[in-house]
Design a protein around this motif. Structure first.
Motif, PDB file in Angstrom:
ATOM      1  N   ASP A 110       0.981  -1.118   0.134  1.00 42.63           N
ATOM      2  CA  ASP A 110       0.024   0.078  -0.078  1.00 42.63           C
ATOM      3  C   ASP A 110       0.894   1.209  -0.089  1.00 42.63           C
ATOM      4  O   ASP A 110       0.495   2.158  -0.782  1.00 42.63           O
ATOM      5  CB  ASP A 110      -0.838  -0.033   1.204  1.00 42.63           C
ATOM      6  N   ASP A 111       1.889   1.151   0.828  1.00 43.54           N
ATOM      7  CA  ASP A 111       2.891   2.462   0.898  1.00 43.54           C
ATOM      8  C   ASP A 111       3.506   2.759  -0.360  1.00 43.54           C
ATOM      9  O   ASP A 111       3.632   3.739  -0.855  1.00 43.54           O
ATOM     10  CB  ASP A 111       3.791   2.391   2.007  1.00 43.54           C
ATOM     11  N   ASN A 156       1.113   4.157  -2.642  1.00 42.14           N
ATOM     12  CA  ASN A 156       0.987   5.421  -2.568  1.00 42.14           C
ATOM     13  C   ASN A 156       2.190   6.365  -3.048  1.00 42.14           C
ATOM     14  O   ASN A 156       1.981   7.917  -3.484  1.00 42.14           O
ATOM     15  CB  ASN A 156       0.843   5.770  -0.875  1.00 42.14           C
ATOM     16  N   LYS A 157       3.227   5.753  -2.879  1.00 45.47           N
ATOM     17  CA  LYS A 157       4.406   6.744  -3.312  1.00 45.47           C
ATOM     18  C   LYS A 157       4.521   6.578  -4.750  1.00 45.47           C
ATOM     19  O   LYS A 157       5.098   7.835  -5.258  1.00 45.47           O
ATOM     20  CB  LYS A 157       5.738   6.165  -2.653  1.00 45.47           C
ATOM     21  N   LYS A 217       1.952   6.782  -6.787  1.00 43.85           N
ATOM     22  CA  LYS A 217       0.893   7.965  -7.094  1.00 43.85           C
ATOM     23  C   LYS A 217       1.267   9.348  -6.816  1.00 43.85           C
ATOM     24  O   LYS A 217       1.125  10.342  -7.498  1.00 43.85           O
ATOM     25  CB  LYS A 217      -0.267   7.612  -6.359  1.00 43.85           C
ATOM     26  N   LEU A 218       2.104   9.257  -5.654  1.00 42.05           N
ATOM     27  CA  LEU A 218       2.771  10.699  -5.136  1.00 42.05           C
ATOM     28  C   LEU A 218       3.463  11.271  -6.158  1.00 42.05           C
ATOM     29  O   LEU A 218       3.557  12.332  -6.583  1.00 42.05           O
ATOM     30  CB  LEU A 218       3.310  10.720  -3.700  1.00 42.05           C
TER      31      LEU A 218
END
Length: 365
Positions: free
Chosen positions: A319-320, A323-324, A326-327
């Motif tokens: 998940d992280d 997210n990174k 996507k970031l």
């Protein structure tokens, strides 16, 4: 000064990146005027031949150590070379040993490697100098073996600026690899082995693909590498329906890696190994202008500055990592450009011409 370089990993035409850091250190020493006599092993897949070659290799180490006169015996990989060096030390009390420790030397990757640990400890305690690739690894080595020996930090031969640099024209890299310029590319370069995180990356890509993020952002992922888990990798790519997302290359020579790093927008380094002593591929990607999204672990913590030249994500967290990624793609073009510049600036510190003085100093003193 005459140095006996010993390493059970050394690059060859068929495995150009296998132990390339050993050759990098050898080149620095030769350029500085040291005389280097090497006893090394090239990559061998056949188990029987590998065993025979190891036996010949060990005998050569002992024979050369007794017959020839060296000022320093310089060993790469304590775990695989401890036995012949310790025997040689018994036969030659005046043997001066410099041991360069890496990854699994200190943190075994599989249970079968645990048996080497008593010999690693003994070799490091008999070494005049212990060389580690990063500050993180230096602390790990000192703490685990309670060493009072001289410990030095030298980053695995450094980044070769003649090979790893940002091209003026990204298009040339895309054309060299026959890649479509209309896509954005994420890169991964590592062995397909346990702990290298290729599976974490694939699971993250599945999630991004299911969410249509990959399609909306026109993303493809270039994965370079081979290894014991190749069949598992291929099976997972098929099960996750990522055949149209993943572009897989086998092991490539370093000049081809220059094209890979110049073609990608961002490099992914999802290792889970606490023994990741530096992670030179991350620095090589940075030298070519690619920010790194890497695990918060090991030597990566020495050079990834979260939010500045890349992003750190929680080790092993799908998940992280999602997210990174996507970031990163949410950043403006100006923010991406600044991150790229910071990546190159950090890699500059690790270039051979900027660190070679440290290795020379270690050997001269």
């Amino acid at each position: 000064m005459k140095i006996h370089l010993i390493a059970n990993m050394y690059p060859s035409q068929s495995a150009p990146n296998y132990g390339v850091f050993v050759k990098n250190t050898e080149d620095i020493l030769l350029d500085a005027g040291f005389k280097v006599d090497r006893t090394v092993l090239l990559k061998e897949k056949n188990k029987v031949l590998k065993l025979i070659k190891y036996l010949i290799y060990f005998l050569k180490i002992i024979w050369k150590g007794l017959i020839k006169k060296y000022d320093i015996t310089y060993v790469h990989y304590a775990s695989h070379n401890a036995l012949p060096i310790l025997l040689l030390k018994k036969l030659n009390k005046n043997l001066v040993i410099y041991t360069n420790v890496h990854g699994s030397d200190v943190v075994p990757e599989v249970p079968s490697q645990e048996k080497y640990q008593p010999y690693v400890k003994k070799l490091l305690n008999h070494s005049n100098v212990v060389i580690t690739p990063s500050k993180y690894y230096e602390e790990l080595v000192r703490r685990k073996y309670n060493l009072e020996n001289r410990i030095e930090v030298f980053p695995s031969g450094g980044v070769n600026s003649k090979t790893f640099y940002q091209r003026e024209d990204k298009q040339s890299a895309l054309e060299e690899l026959n890649l479509d310029r209309h896509y954005q590319y994420i890169g991964y370069v590592s062995r397909l082995d346990v702990g290298k995180g290729w599976d974490i990356l694939l699971k993250s890509l599945k999630k991004l693909n299911d969410e249509q993020f990959i399609k909306k952002n026109n993303i493809k992922v270039i994965m370079v590498g081979d290894g014991k888990d190749k069949e598992k990798f291929e099976k997972m790519v098929s099960e996750y329906k990522l055949e149209n997302v993943i572009i897989h290359f086998p092991l490539l020579p370093q000049q081809k890696l220059n094209a890979i790093y110049n073609a990608i927008d961002v490099f992914c380094f999802p290792t889970t190994r606490t023994g990741e002593s530096l992670g030179l591929v991350g620095l090589e990607a940075m030298a070519c202008g690619a920010p790194v999204i890497g695990s918060s672990i090991g030597g990566l913590l020495d050079y990834i500055i979260d939010g500045t030249n890349g992003f750190l994500f929680q080790t092993g967290s799908i998940d992280d990592l999602v997210n990174k990624i996507k970031l990163y793609y949410s950043l403006s073009e100006d923010q991406k450009r600044k991150m790229c510049d910071e990546a190159k600036r950090k890699a500059e510190e690790y270039k051979v011409e900027n660190i070679k003085g440290k290795l020379i100093e270690i050997f001269q003193s």
